[in-house]
Scaffold this motif. Structure first.
Motif, mmCIF file in Angstrom:
data_model
loop_
_atom_site.group_PDB
_atom_site.id
_atom_site.type_symbol
_atom_site.label_atom_id
_atom_site.label_comp_id
_atom_site.label_asym_id
_atom_site.label_seq_id
_atom_site.Cartn_x
_atom_site.Cartn_y
_atom_site.Cartn_z
ATOM 1 N N ARG A 127 0.852 -1.196 0.000
ATOM 2 C CA ARG A 127 0.000 0.000 0.000
ATOM 3 C C ARG A 127 0.885 1.244 0.000
ATOM 4 O O ARG A 127 0.975 1.967 0.982
ATOM 5 C CB ARG A 127 -0.929 -0.038 1.212
ATOM 6 C CG ARG A 127 -1.937 -1.171 1.115
ATOM 7 C CD ARG A 127 -2.624 -1.453 2.437
ATOM 8 N NE ARG A 127 -3.724 -2.376 2.259
ATOM 9 C CZ ARG A 127 -3.589 -3.712 2.208
ATOM 10 N NH1 ARG A 127 -2.375 -4.249 2.344
ATOM 11 N NH2 ARG A 127 -4.638 -4.480 2.015
ATOM 12 N N THR A 128 1.554 1.452 -1.107
ATOM 13 C CA THR A 128 2.512 2.548 -1.215
ATOM 14 C C THR A 128 2.376 3.239 -2.559
ATOM 15 O O THR A 128 1.718 2.743 -3.487
ATOM 16 C CB THR A 128 3.960 2.050 -1.055
ATOM 17 O OG1 THR A 128 4.251 1.108 -2.103
ATOM 18 C CG2 THR A 128 4.182 1.395 0.302
ATOM 19 N N ALA A 129 3.033 4.386 -2.652
ATOM 20 C CA ALA A 129 3.126 5.148 -3.895
ATOM 21 C C ALA A 129 4.506 5.777 -3.941
ATOM 22 O O ALA A 129 5.211 5.840 -2.923
ATOM 23 C CB ALA A 129 2.037 6.227 -3.938
ATOM 24 N N GLU B 24 13.625 3.479 -5.850
ATOM 25 C CA GLU B 24 12.515 4.424 -5.709
ATOM 26 C C GLU B 24 12.058 4.436 -4.262
ATOM 27 O O GLU B 24 11.899 3.378 -3.649
ATOM 28 C CB GLU B 24 11.358 4.008 -6.616
ATOM 29 C CG GLU B 24 10.156 4.922 -6.550
ATOM 30 C CD GLU B 24 9.053 4.464 -7.492
ATOM 31 O OE1 GLU B 24 8.736 5.225 -8.428
ATOM 32 O OE2 GLU B 24 8.515 3.353 -7.294
ATOM 33 N N LEU B 25 11.862 5.620 -3.712
ATOM 34 C CA LEU B 25 11.347 5.717 -2.347
ATOM 35 C C LEU B 25 9.840 5.520 -2.393
ATOM 36 O O LEU B 25 9.123 6.287 -3.039
ATOM 37 C CB LEU B 25 11.681 7.071 -1.719
ATOM 38 C CG LEU B 25 11.435 7.147 -0.206
ATOM 39 C CD1 LEU B 25 12.436 6.275 0.556
ATOM 40 C CD2 LEU B 25 11.504 8.592 0.286
ATOM 41 N N GLY C 107 10.041 3.554 9.571
ATOM 42 C CA GLY C 107 9.685 2.180 9.274
ATOM 43 C C GLY C 107 8.716 2.005 8.127
ATOM 44 O O GLY C 107 8.416 0.867 7.744
ATOM 45 N N VAL C 108 8.216 3.108 7.536
ATOM 46 C CA VAL C 108 7.185 2.976 6.504
ATOM 47 C C VAL C 108 7.556 3.654 5.187
ATOM 48 O O VAL C 108 6.830 3.505 4.201
ATOM 49 C CB VAL C 108 5.834 3.526 7.002
ATOM 50 C CG1 VAL C 108 5.293 2.677 8.140
ATOM 51 C CG2 VAL C 108 5.935 4.990 7.421
ATOM 52 N N ARG C 109 8.647 4.376 5.136
ATOM 53 C CA ARG C 109 9.138 4.957 3.893
ATOM 54 C C ARG C 109 10.408 4.184 3.528
ATOM 55 O O ARG C 109 11.372 4.183 4.307
ATOM 56 C CB ARG C 109 9.412 6.455 4.056
ATOM 57 C CG ARG C 109 8.153 7.247 4.396
ATOM 58 C CD ARG C 109 8.449 8.705 4.706
ATOM 59 N NE ARG C 109 8.800 9.484 3.533
ATOM 60 C CZ ARG C 109 7.930 10.153 2.768
ATOM 61 N NH1 ARG C 109 6.633 10.110 3.058
ATOM 62 N NH2 ARG C 109 8.341 10.851 1.726
#
Length: 403
Positions: free
Chosen positions: A48-50, A91-92, A83-85
């Motif tokens: 669940r990232t962009a 790519e970040l 902990g979430v990036r």
């Protein structure tokens, strides 16, 4: 309906909390993604990232994240302090498309007093945090990755659906809180963009450990920056995993950018309750802008500080008086509604007439006329909204309390 013991406040932000809020469960409104028994929370969040906006090239093949003041240099396959990036294939990747918690409740429960008093707000939060406060009430989500909490899972939602919920519930404000919102600034930007399109006020409930780049990025869609000023020296902030100077600088920068700013200090006995330290904080806030409201919130035992005594009313009352003496115009004491109720009200700084009356994070009456005192005509700073509003009943979407 049920009410909680005041010693166990409902989740709010970064360790500050409102007591005795009455919340209505509505789990059907919060679908949770099923988790494979062998899947970790990190696995769920990684899907669940962009792509990040708040990123720049780092040394070598690394990336530098600029969402918070840590400015982490993130190597391939690694994450930042939050902990979430994380860096995947150069790519970040950053949180997007979900929430960990969302509630509808009065805006005051976010310790915001000069923004639409009595209005409902939809408040949402994510997983992860850039700090590690040992008194955090929201640690089940903010510290879930550090604690290895396997009971939690994200709830998928789009910005449009989230704001549909806010509108349907009669909200005037949307708040990003519960963990540090700036570590999910790109997602917050998407949600707030939709909220602004629909005519809502937007508020960041932040620990202040952020950057000028991040504040500039969210400012076009964010109206309010409500920041926790957690201590008055670097030793205290080192315990929490941060530094004092970036927080003070964030307050200055937010004011410069035109945010409405309110500041909260959770006063923890034996940690940040020394009179001289609180006096210095009052002086520093007043030097930035004496019209910034300062909230002194009483500590209640929680998380890793359950063995510590609750804050006593007297030091908070003394600190409030000192803050006024240092030039601040609006000082509040919260989490002690029975002992210090009079310090919950907003008074005209010129004639001291009570223009907004509150009890336990709930607005009872608003006497402002066009944002001004009805007695002397002094205009009070804030985003006051509809002054004829009937204060909203406290209604929440989701569980009454985290497990």
């Amino acid at each position: 309906m049920t009410s909680r013991d005041p010693s166990s406040p409902p989740p709010n932000s970064c360790g500050t909390s409102a007591t005795d809020a009455r919340l209505v469960p509505a789990e059907a409104l919060r679908p949770r993604a099923p988790r494979d028994p062998g899947e970790t929370l990190e696995d769920q969040l990684a899907r669940r990232t962009a792509p990040a906006v708040l990123v720049e090239p780092g040394p070598g093949a690394s990336l530098r994240c600029v969402a918070c003041a840590h400015r982490c240099v993130v190597a391939e396959g690694r994450s930042g302090a939050c902990g979430v990036r994380f860096n995947r294939d150069g790519e970040l990747r950053v949180p997007h498309g979900y929430v960990a918690r969302r509630y509808v409740r009065s805006v005051e429960t976010n310790t915001i007093y000069h923004v639409h008093p009595g209005a409902r707000s939809l408040t949402f939060g994510m997983f992860g945090c850039d700090l590690r406060c040992p008194y955090c009430h929201n640690w089940h989500i903010s510290q879930a990755i550090r604690e290895g909490d396997s009971a939690e899972s994200p709830s998928d939602v789009t910005p449009e659906a989230l704001i549909d919920e806010a509108i349907a519930a009669g909200c005037e404000v949307v708040c990003a809180a519960y963990n540090e919102p700036m570590i999910a600034a790109e997602w917050v930007h998407a949600v707030f963009s939709e909220a602004k399109r629909r005519g809502l006020v937007t508020a960041l409930i932040s620990d202040g450990n952020t950057t000028p780049e991040a504040l500039a990025y969210v400012r076009p869609v964010a109206d309010v920056y409500r920041v926790d000023l957690k201590g008055y020296n670097n030793d205290q902030y080192r315990t929490l995993g941060g530094r004092l100077d970036p927080v003070l600088e964030a307050i200055r920068e937010a004011k410069r950018l035109g945010f409405w700013v309110e500041v909260v200090t959770l006063v923890v006995p034996g940690f940040n309750d020394q009179p001289e330290g609180l006096r210095n904080l009052a002086r520093q806030i007043a030097a930035i802008d004496p019209s910034i409201p300062w909230h002194l919130n009483a500590f209640h035992p929680r998380y890793k500080m359950r063995d510590r005594a609750p804050a006593h009313p007297l030091p908070l009352m003394t600190a409030a008086g000192t803050a006024y003496a240092k030039g601040l115009q609006f000082v509040y004491v919260s989490n002690l509604p029975d002992e210090l109720r009079e310090l919950s009200h907003t008074r005209c700084p010129k004639c001291t007439h009570v223009v907004v009356r509150r009890f336990n994070y709930s607005t009872e009456s608003v006497e402002l006329k066009g944002g001004a005192c009805p007695e002397c005509g002094t205009v009070l700073p804030g985003i006051w909204g509809d002054e004829s509003r009937v204060p909203a009943a406290r209604v929440a979407m989701g569980q009454e309390e985290m497990p």
